[in-house]
Design a protein around this motif. Sequence first.
Motif, PDB file in Angstrom:
ATOM      1  N   LEU A 507       0.820  -1.210   0.000  1.00 38.01           N
ATOM      2  CA  LEU A 507       0.000   0.000   0.000  1.00 38.01           C
ATOM      3  C   LEU A 507       0.852   1.257   0.000  1.00 38.01           C
ATOM      4  O   LEU A 507       0.554   2.218  -0.736  1.00 38.01           O
ATOM      5  CB  LEU A 507      -0.924  -0.019   1.217  1.00 38.01           C
ATOM      6  CG  LEU A 507      -1.851   1.193   1.389  1.00 38.01           C
ATOM      7  CD1 LEU A 507      -2.777   1.330   0.192  1.00 38.01           C
ATOM      8  CD2 LEU A 507      -2.647   1.069   2.666  1.00 38.01           C
ATOM      9  N   ASP A 508       1.910   1.291   0.794  1.00 34.12           N
ATOM     10  CA  ASP A 508       2.729   2.503   0.843  1.00 34.12           C
ATOM     11  C   ASP A 508       3.407   2.774  -0.482  1.00 34.12           C
ATOM     12  O   ASP A 508       3.540   3.937  -0.896  1.00 34.12           O
ATOM     13  CB  ASP A 508       3.765   2.383   1.961  1.00 34.12           C
ATOM     14  CG  ASP A 508       4.602   1.122   1.833  1.00 34.12           C
ATOM     15  OD1 ASP A 508       4.245   0.261   1.000  1.00 34.12           O
ATOM     16  OD2 ASP A 508       5.606   0.979   2.556  1.00 34.12           O
ATOM     17  N   GLN A 511       0.822   4.274  -2.815  1.00 36.73           N
ATOM     18  CA  GLN A 511       0.542   5.664  -2.482  1.00 36.73           C
ATOM     19  C   GLN A 511       1.678   6.579  -2.927  1.00 36.73           C
ATOM     20  O   GLN A 511       1.427   7.705  -3.379  1.00 36.73           O
ATOM     21  CB  GLN A 511       0.306   5.794  -0.983  1.00 36.73           C
ATOM     22  CG  GLN A 511      -0.997   5.148  -0.520  1.00 36.73           C
ATOM     23  CD  GLN A 511      -1.155   5.178   0.986  1.00 36.73           C
ATOM     24  OE1 GLN A 511      -0.179   5.325   1.717  1.00 36.73           O
ATOM     25  NE2 GLN A 511      -2.386   5.028   1.457  1.00 36.73           N
ATOM     26  N   LYS A 512       2.904   6.134  -2.819  1.00 33.32           N
ATOM     27  CA  LYS A 512       4.023   6.940  -3.304  1.00 33.32           C
ATOM     28  C   LYS A 512       3.954   7.106  -4.816  1.00 33.32           C
ATOM     29  O   LYS A 512       4.319   8.160  -5.346  1.00 33.32           O
ATOM     30  CB  LYS A 512       5.342   6.277  -2.913  1.00 33.32           C
ATOM     31  CG  LYS A 512       5.647   6.321  -1.424  1.00 33.32           C
ATOM     32  CD  LYS A 512       6.959   5.631  -1.112  1.00 33.32           C
ATOM     33  CE  LYS A 512       7.236   5.639   0.397  1.00 33.32           C
ATOM     34  NZ  LYS A 512       8.506   4.940   0.716  1.00 33.32           N
ATOM     35  N   CYS A 515       1.481   9.978  -5.757  1.00 33.81           N
ATOM     36  CA  CYS A 515       1.647  11.311  -5.188  1.00 33.81           C
ATOM     37  C   CYS A 515       1.956  12.351  -6.248  1.00 33.81           C
ATOM     38  O   CYS A 515       1.870  13.557  -5.982  1.00 33.81           O
ATOM     39  CB  CYS A 515       2.739  11.293  -4.126  1.00 33.81           C
ATOM     40  SG  CYS A 515       4.386  10.923  -4.759  1.00 33.81           S
ATOM     41  N   GLN A 524      -6.041   3.649  -0.882  1.00 30.59           N
ATOM     42  CA  GLN A 524      -6.507   2.661   0.084  1.00 30.59           C
ATOM     43  C   GLN A 524      -7.931   2.219  -0.220  1.00 30.59           C
ATOM     44  O   GLN A 524      -8.260   1.030  -0.140  1.00 30.59           O
ATOM     45  CB  GLN A 524      -6.419   3.238   1.497  1.00 30.59           C
ATOM     46  CG  GLN A 524      -6.724   2.216   2.589  1.00 30.59           C
ATOM     47  CD  GLN A 524      -6.404   2.738   3.962  1.00 30.59           C
ATOM     48  OE1 GLN A 524      -6.009   3.890   4.109  1.00 30.59           O
ATOM     49  NE2 GLN A 524      -6.562   1.901   4.977  1.00 30.59           N
ATOM     50  N   HIS A 568       3.584  -9.168   1.400  1.00 30.84           N
ATOM     51  CA  HIS A 568       2.287  -8.587   1.068  1.00 30.84           C
ATOM     52  C   HIS A 568       1.480  -9.498   0.148  1.00 30.84           C
ATOM     53  O   HIS A 568       0.250  -9.513   0.204  1.00 30.84           O
ATOM     54  CB  HIS A 568       2.470  -7.206   0.439  1.00 30.84           C
ATOM     55  CG  HIS A 568       3.149  -7.227  -0.896  1.00 30.84           C
ATOM     56  ND1 HIS A 568       4.523  -7.292  -1.040  1.00 30.84           N
ATOM     57  CD2 HIS A 568       2.651  -7.217  -2.164  1.00 30.84           C
ATOM     58  CE1 HIS A 568       4.834  -7.299  -2.319  1.00 30.84           C
ATOM     59  NE2 HIS A 568       3.728  -7.256  -3.020  1.00 30.84           N
TER      60      HIS A 568
END
Length: 1333
Positions: A507-508, A511-512, A515, A524, A568
């Motif tokens: 997930l991180d 998200q990066k 951006c 999410q 993950h």
Amino acid sequence: MDRPRSHTSSSRASSAMSHNPRILPQVSASTTEPTGTRAPQDSAQRHRKVHPTTILLRKSESSQAALVPQEHKMFMEEAYNAAICFKMLRDASSSDPLHLKYVIKKVANMARGAPDLVLETIHDYFKDNPEISSRHTFRLLQVLEAVIGASDSLEETWEKSFMQLALENMTKNTELEDTYQDAAGDVLVALCRHSWRAVAQHLETELLTGVFPHRSVLYVLGVLSTDEQLFTKEDKACWEERLTQMATKSVSFLNSEVWSKELLRALTKPSQSQQEQSPEKDFLFTYYGLILQAEESSLTVRTHLQGLLETSHQWPKQREGMARTVGLAAARHLDDVWAVLDQFGRSTRVKWSLHLFSLKGQSSEDLRWKWAGSTILLAYGEVAAKAKAHILPWVDNILSRMIFYFHHSSWDETLKHSFLTAMLMLVGAISRSEGAHSYEFSQTSELLECLKVLMEKEPQDALCTPSRWQTLHLISSLCQLRPPIGLERKSRLLSVCLRAVFALPPLDALQKHSCLFLEPPDIQALLSQTTEALDGMLQGFLVQSPSAEELQFLLSHMYIWMASEKEHERQRAVSSCVVLLAFLNRSLPLDPQQGLKRAGQLAGVLGILCQDPDKAVRSCGLQGLGHLYQLLLRQRKPEATPALPCPPLLGEAAQVAVQTQRELPPPGVHGSPPWSSADQRASPPGPLGIKGLMEHLTVMELTDLAWTAIDGLGSPSPLRAQAAAQMLFSVMKEHGAKLERVANMGRAIHLRLCSVHASQAKDTALQAVTQLARSHTPELVTAFLDFSQPLDSHAVGLWRALGAEQAVSHVVLEALLAWLQERPLPTGAGEAGPCSSEKPYLRSLAAMNTLLELQFTREFKGAVRDAYPRLLLALLTQTHYVLELNLPAEPQPGQQAQETAAASPQSTSVEALRSLLSTTGHWHDFAHLELQGAWEHFASIHTYQKGVGLLARAMVENQCPQIKTVLGQLLPRLQSQEERERKAAILILTEFLHSPALLEALPRQAALTLLARGLRDSSAAVRVCSLQGLGDILFHPEKGTLLRGQLPPFLDGFFQKSEPVVVRVMATVSDVLHRLGRHGAGAQSLGVAIHARSFFDDVSVRAGRRLLPGTRPGAGRGSARGARRPPGGATAAGAGRNSGGSHGTVWGPGGSDHRPGAEGAAQPGVPEPGAPAPAPKGPVPGRRRAGQVRLLPLRRAAPLAATAHPLLHTGLGARPQRPPLPLDLPDDARPGGVQHPPGAGPQLPAQLPPAHQDLGCALHRLHRLLPPPGRGADGEQRGLTAAAASLRRPQGGPRAGHPGVRHPPAVLPPPGVGQAPVMEPRPPTPPPEHFSI
């Protein structure tokens, strides 16, 4: 806009501001009669001045005192608020947007407390200031919209007043253009919240004038049609009905050319933002479609649709609006719409956009037609959505068109979005149609392929659009239609979908990646929607086919992700698995009669995950085991299954980890999983936690569990491999006897061990094999033989694990002997060679190879010793069998590297025989054969009989204690069906006739019977050997005299000039002495010894002068140049040093440094009297392996000295008290010998003497037996004393009495022979002069 009291508010506000400059931010709510309840007054009352104090004076004195302060307070508050509102409206002329936002917020707050006051103030401000600027008016309209929206109710008078104000400003042209008109229209929209019917009536009037309506009217209609918050559900239906009626009334306008052109111009007019559709255009597309829907003429409908489709298709909102118009028209004119779309799809421009051909003069960058295919896709979707009940017969045709445009349009985000949007509309229409599940659609399979392609083209490192979850939703819906999708296609589709979701980055990372977007999406939420869509698809598959087979099908595609190396991916996979099991446990119980297929495999996968390093994965694995436990209880014992709280459908494994322990039942509850106790929460649950679950598994399921653990051994993760090994050990220990297909398991374990790098996991897996061998030894032996030709380190480890328990090691050896006796000959055994397609003899060779290796292992030491007689006979027979196969001894070109590096079967069979003697403590026999070079006779089938005879003869001459047991195994082999077994047996039997132990185990008459029966054997070799045995001196004692009488002439031939002649004469004398057996040579023994002694004397005299045949110069000096290199390039250490010895070197237990002249003291560790000879502690002969040391092989002596060995022993007379080595010492302390206790029986010396010491001791013993120099045996002195004098003759001197006679040269061992043994690699295969395996 005339209103009563036009100046009341302003004058009151001015008066209030002059009396009190204080500004109150809010309106007081303390008044008992709020101003909002007063109705507006007429114009006559508006000009009358109100004096409330005058009215109060007319009342009583008591009431006046109470009312005057309250009325005054109310008046002042109202005046203050009116003044504040007035000031804010005046300040709205500021161009500061922040200040305007502040004004709107303050005025709206005031309107919530005193709406009439604010509305009256706004109305009066517009009335009293007609000359304000358009920008100021624009801002006041925004304030008015906010105030009307903030009001809970609105009087009819205010509605009419402000509706008129909005209508007047909607058509006004200012420098703000559309923005100003839209602000006025927003006031009208705000009034709809209070009375939409009145507004609709005004709009309808403007719309049906016959003149194309103003843009602002269309704007308001568009907002009313799209804003979902304006209407309640009932009002929304009424509005749509009224809109349909307005469209019906507008049908006549289609015949007006001016009106139609204005409509088309408005539809194609570019918007300020092409990415967003303006409300007026959005309404026009809908309005246009409703008008065409109400039109009766098909020609008119076709004409207008064709004209619409001929416009630009560049912008996405334009394409969506055109598709909506087409879809609305199709609700009544489906045939006409279909014909128009088909004709448009065949047009030249559309074909060009699909790249079906190149249009002359048309630029490839013409964006007006580039996405025409997307418009058609959307149009078909709208047609399906609007046609409703009439769509089912058209679905296949629509799908075929959509598939065509999907494959032939330019692939981009536009096409993907249009295709998915159209498919969602189509699937929604099908799901709303009655009878859709009974209708068969022929195009669903092709459509699913399109969705699979679309999913494959999704980026694997980003999640920015809802395309994934939309595609998953479509797949789930389409798979529920008839006919059902094929299993293979479904499998491919499922694999693609799982990869598209599980393989996404964490997930991180997602998200990066997002951006950098101007408006980043909620990653999410998208990931959660995608995961839920996948879970819904899996559950849909299970609902469609609620069976155990379907569950296993779905899980089988998830196992690979549950074993992923990435945390993950494992989290998502095991989370989806848990959600599926929870759904099955909660909503879709399976039929108990079907059973839960492959529950063992699922239990194994979840059990391994319970030891995952990631906490979320461990928790999900534990939760999954809980659901599986409940499913098994329901399947096995439906009536005793307790209710288990079902877990929620969680999207992320981390959430599952938090819920796991709370959702599982407390420990001790009947039916709860046995691993759900508090101690399991304290530490990660291991594979042993599934012991309770194993009790409910069938034999097949336990087998699946074992297979799952075996597959887990190959994991690159050490922790996962260790968890799998522990689970495998647990299964084998508890239920190993129940398992099936263990042979395949054994092969699979060997393959997995090759990739296991963790030593702990490998050791645990080998322990599991030991547990399995208790009940399945024969099957495992058969399986292990398949990879034992040649043996690698992993195979050796498995064999050692197989025999780790003493009782099992004997069973393993029995099984190997059984396979060794399976000796089929391929067709044309002599010509088949290694390229034969069928090699049924491979397992027999593998058993031979394995037996060779197991002789050196600690686990099989006792079993090999106990089975020595059987092994000896079996290996002798095997050697003959290998010679019959006629396999090449050298690697052939084109063979694999593994086969090239392996030893040949011939050398392996001989080495197995040699190793059997050395590893079981039969060192006397081994040394005897090494000294005589007997092993080279086993290399050819023509000399095989001689090799067997020498082996049996060595056992007889050394009084081997195993002769009786070998005879016991020998007799049944004489009746064998195999000729090779009978041949080896009869050869050994004929040699054993010379042993005293023969008559102890076999009566003389029985031996005669066996030999006589051999005369009738079908094999000529057996008949010949039987005939020779019948002529043995044992049965004919009178032959002893005849044989002794032949010795003197042969002894005279010892001094012939020709060395080959002397060698042959010596061999003949040796054969005669052997045939005499126990009867011996009698008085001629001394003569034989005297004649043989001189040849050993020559060896000592010519030490170091000549080398043995086949060696190079320098080898006797310790140089390694003459030493052959073994495979791999390593030089045989010491080969050069020992090549000159007459006997070679044999090292036994406790080998030490014995130099010439050194006294050989008794060594520690000498066996007790009567004990069997121990295995050597030093190096043992055999192929070099890890952890093993090989002896230097015994080298053959010079031909004459070697031939003289048996002659010298014969001449020494009586036999010693123990079986001697060739040229060994008597039982007294002499140089190089070893003291043994009296009566100790057959013993292996602590150290075998080096060659030169052995020779010197033999000569020393001969010197004691000879008469003094110059005297004969009777004491008379004679002239021929060369034999005795030679003991004191200087080295190099000629023999006395025989001038000119040159004896065969020999070489003493070079310096260093007899030193401590060294560890060295396996020596190479020597030439025929030094044959050694």
